[in-house]
Enzyme design. Structure first.
Site: not given
Ligand code: GRF
Length: 207
Positions: A66, A108-110, A142, A144, A146
């Protein structure tokens, strides 16, 4: 100056597409210089290719460890000299080598309102818990899971008849808007982080 974005993806790439569309406007302030993935054959890579953006793929299973995967990914991303790296549906945690090179520039988007429901199944976990509102969070990555400094959040109401799929789809609508708005503001205005507080703009507030 236009900010250079590298976007990391694993799936359908609708967040990537929203960024590509926003970057078509020269006033947006950013452009996607490369797209990286941890797997082949995904719609997100097709979207990048259609937009004429270079792509690279590093699969964990192709590396002896990894750590070596992480270092190779970090090298490829860093070679594009990004101002920002965006994990947009990238379903892998990065490691020490990646953060050593890209810390502070990696967002990152969550699909949940952090710190609630971190991990792989933000929408599913929020629905199972029975919350009435959830949403999306953009944060600075970071070590962690999220846990990083929060850049932006958007709220979505949970409907009585929601399934994981319907809820996640509504979250993704606001998630894309949040991502495009925040990345554009960072590109045009810069940002400052003080402890856990993120602010757009490069003026330090008076304390
Ligand atoms: C998003 O909701 C992201 O936060 C999550 O997976 C989804 C990705 O969607 N982890 P896409 O591939 O951008 O359509």
């Amino acid at each position: 100056m236009t900010s250079r974005l590298v976007v990391l993806v694993s799936g359908s790439g609708t967040n990537l597409q929203a960024l590509l569309d926003a970057c078509a406007d020269p006033d947006y302030g950013a452009r996607v210089v490369a797209v990286g993935a941890d797997r082949d054959g995904i719609l997100a890579l097709e979207r990048a290719e259609r937009a004429g953006v270079p792509t690279f793929v590093h699969r964990v299973k192709d590396y002896p460890s990894r750590e070596e995967w992480d270092a190779a990914l970090a090298d490829d991303v860093a070679a594009y000299q990004p101002d920002l790296v965006i994990s947009a549906g990238f379903m892998k945690l990065v490691g020490a080598a990646f953060l050593a090179k890209l810390r502070g520039r990696f967002l990152n988007t969550h699909p949940a309102l952090l710190p609630s429901f971190p991990g792989m199944h933000g929408a599913r976990d929020a629905l199972a818990y029975g919350v009435k509102v959830t949403g999306a969070t953009l944060f600075v990555v970071d070590e962690g899971v999220d846990t990083g400094v929060i850049v932006a959040q958007r709220v979505v109401e949970v409907e009585d008849d929601d399934t994981e799929e319907t809820l996640h789809e509504r979250i993704k609508v606001v998630e894309r808007q949040m991502l495009v708005d925040a990345v554009g503001r960072i590109a045009r205005e810069g940002y400052l982080v003080t402890e856990r507080r993120f602010r757009f703009g490069s003026e330090r507030p008076r304390s």
